[in-house]
Design an enzyme around this catalytic site. Structure first.
Site, mmCIF file in Angstrom:
data_model
loop_
_atom_site.group_PDB
_atom_site.id
_atom_site.type_symbol
_atom_site.label_atom_id
_atom_site.label_comp_id
_atom_site.label_asym_id
_atom_site.label_seq_id
_atom_site.Cartn_x
_atom_site.Cartn_y
_atom_site.Cartn_z
ATOM 1 N N ASP A 45 -7.085 4.235 -4.387
ATOM 2 C CA ASP A 45 -7.732 4.026 -3.090
ATOM 3 C C ASP A 45 -8.390 5.386 -2.807
ATOM 4 O O ASP A 45 -8.643 6.152 -3.749
ATOM 5 C CB ASP A 45 -6.691 3.627 -2.011
ATOM 6 C CG ASP A 45 -7.326 3.035 -0.755
ATOM 7 O OD1 ASP A 45 -7.677 1.856 -0.754
ATOM 8 O OD2 ASP A 45 -7.506 3.771 0.233
ATOM 9 N N LYS A 48 0.873 -1.180 0.000
ATOM 10 C CA LYS A 48 0.000 0.000 0.000
ATOM 11 C C LYS A 48 0.900 1.217 0.000
ATOM 12 O O LYS A 48 2.039 1.160 0.459
ATOM 13 C CB LYS A 48 -0.880 0.023 1.253
ATOM 14 C CG LYS A 48 -2.166 0.769 1.045
ATOM 15 C CD LYS A 48 -3.198 -0.119 0.379
ATOM 16 C CE LYS A 48 -4.469 0.611 0.064
ATOM 17 N NZ LYS A 48 -5.535 -0.331 -0.299
HETATM 18 N N1 GLU Z 1 -7.223 -0.014 -2.850
HETATM 19 C C1 GLU Z 1 -7.976 -1.157 -3.238
HETATM 20 C C2 GLU Z 1 -8.051 -2.152 -2.105
HETATM 21 O O1 GLU Z 1 -8.104 -1.743 -0.967
HETATM 22 C C3 GLU Z 1 -7.522 -1.734 -4.562
HETATM 23 C C4 GLU Z 1 -6.121 -2.180 -4.653
HETATM 24 C C5 GLU Z 1 -5.697 -2.601 -6.080
HETATM 25 O O2 GLU Z 1 -6.535 -2.667 -6.968
HETATM 26 O O3 GLU Z 1 -4.500 -2.853 -6.246
HETATM 27 O O4 GLU Z 1 -8.086 -3.343 -2.275
#
Ligand code: GLU
Length: 447
Positions: free
Chosen positions: A168, A128
């Site tokens: 996100d 992340k």
């Molecule tokens: N931010 C999204 C999640 O919490 C998507 C992450 C992504 O697609 O890599 O899963």
């Protein structure tokens, strides 16, 4: 050593090594508390210190993001990327741009992502990233300059086989465009698979925009089916009005549910005849306005400034805004009003106390790492299309998403039963995700 005391010691060590990072502590505690029976059945995980290793990110990157605002003033933000675990594939997870972002938030999200991604069964590791930059009130030109500066530093750590970010909170189609455009320029390669959530006009997957919200509704539908119920005709509330909330509402309505409330960080909209989604989409996706403006346009709707969406009676509640938005008080209100199912579209939106109340009451509770796995699963489908230079239809992609979510539900359900906790999707998700990552780590030796 007894497994429970081993787990307590690991947790204490995590708190000592990561002082002040309360959200990270919360996320770790929730997972490792589920693992006692796993250590009992698989003593090799304790012997090889798999839990200790999983709790320590493989790499953490923190960097300065300088940029110039529209008035010519220099601004400085802080950028983060926590590459948590690459046992199952390249690091994968979104970027969050929000003033609340600090290392503890990114670490909790990266930790959750590792297990979520494992549960999807797709070949992706967990990561992340993000920044304390607040896109709210910024012009497109300011957002562009920020994104260009951010990726100028981060690009050296990315790659389609290394680390693949996505969106996100605060990072949507506009930001992904600026980030990818600058990355492409720096590396002088059209490396589509380096980022997901791209526009379908230039390498993105259809359904990625809808995927987290749609997937969350599929998950609730599966939980209800196990209980011989159906989402059709249920009254629902959804918190938030961003990307996840909007497409959760869309799928709920397509399946015949009545969505009576949604929200943003300022207040709540209660529309007893059903939220008019086209109006929410226009306000939030096109005009970037606040949800209060919905009430000005719709006479039957009521806007409650500073209100809690969980005070509106419903049968199904989907927290789709942010971490710790649903506390014990809210959980008690939901239960008193007859709520029978909760599924988390956001990451860790329910506090531990709220989750306990839901479990004690015996309602269906779908934790984020299972219920919101549809977004990242469709990102993995986007990577698959990019790798084969292909583009799938909406129908085919949605079908794949639906299958993945049904499998996620089944895995969590069966794992919970296997470990003596039938119907507890928190334990099912934590154990199923952990075992996949742990097996790969064992195979790789001490790395
Ligand atoms: N931010 C999204 C999640 O919490 C998507 C992450 C992504 O697609 O890599 O899963």
């Amino acid at each position: 050593m007894q497994n429970d005391s081993r787990i307590n010691q690991i947790f204490e060590q995590v708190v000592r090594r990561n002082p002040g990072e309360t959200e990270f502590h919360q996320a770790v505690k929730e997972v490792i508390e589920s693992l006692g029976p796993v250590l009992h059945k698989h003593p090799q995980y304790a012997e090889h210190k798999i839990i200790e290793r999983i709790c320590e990110p493989e790499r953490q990157i923190i960097f300065r993001v300088p940029w110039v605002d529209d008035r010519g003033e220099v601004q400085i933000n802080r950028g983060f990327r926590v590459q948590f675990n690459s046992a199952l594939g390249p690091y994968k997870g979104g970027l969050r741009f929000h003033p609340s972002v600090y290392l503890g938030i990114i670490k909790f999200l990266g930790f959750e992502q590792t297990f979520k991604n494992a549960i999807t069964g797709m070949p992706i590791g967990g990561a992340k990233g993000g920044s304390d930059f607040d896109p709210k009130g910024r012009s497109d030109a300011e957002v562009m300059r920020f994104c260009q500066s951010f990726i100028l530093e981060l690009h050296r750590h990315l790659g389609e086989y290394t680390d693949v970010p996505a969106g996100d909170i605060g990072v949507g189609a506009r930001e992904i465009g600026y980030l990818f455009g600058q990355y492409k320029r720096i590396v002088n390669r059209y490396e589509s698979g380096v980022i997901t959530g791209k526009s379908p006009q230039w390498g993105g997957a259809l359904v990625r925009r809808e995927a987290t919200g749609y997937g969350c509704v599929y998950f609730v539908d599966e939980m209800l089916k196990v209980r011989d119920q159906s989402i059709d005709g249920m009254s629902c509330v959804v918190s938030g009005s961003g990307n996840v909330a909007i497409y959760a509402i869309e799928k709920l309505q397509q399946l015949g549910a009545q969505v009576v409330a949604c929200s943003d960080s300022n207040g709540v909209i209660h529309d007893p005849h059903g939220i008019r989604l086209d109006a929410v989409k226009r306000l939030k996706e096109v005009e970037r306005r606040r949800i209060r403006d919905y009430a000005a346009e719709h006479r039957d709707a009521r806007y409650i400034e500073g209100g809690s969406v969980w005070d509106i009676p419903c049968q199904v509640a989907l927290p789709c805004a942010t971490q710790n938005e649903l506390d014990e008080r809210a959980a008690r209100t939901l239960l008193a009003n007859g709520c029978i199912a909760v599924a988390e579209g956001a990451n860790m939106p329910s506090t531990p106390g709220a989750v306990k109340l839901f479990h004690d009451a015996g309602i269906a509770f779908g934790p984020g790492k299972a219920a919101n796995a549809g977004g990242v699963s469709t990102s993995a489908l986007e990577m698959q299309q990019n790798a084969s230079r292909d583009a799938w239809t909406f129908e085919f992609t949605e079908q794949r998403l639906n299958e993945i979510m049904r499998n996620v539900h089944r895995d969590c359900y069966e794992t919970a039963a296997e470990y003596g906790n039938s119907g507890n999707y928190v334990i099912g998700a934590n154990i199923a995700g952990f075992i996949r990552v742990a097996e790969a780590m064992l195979a790789f030796g001490v790395i």
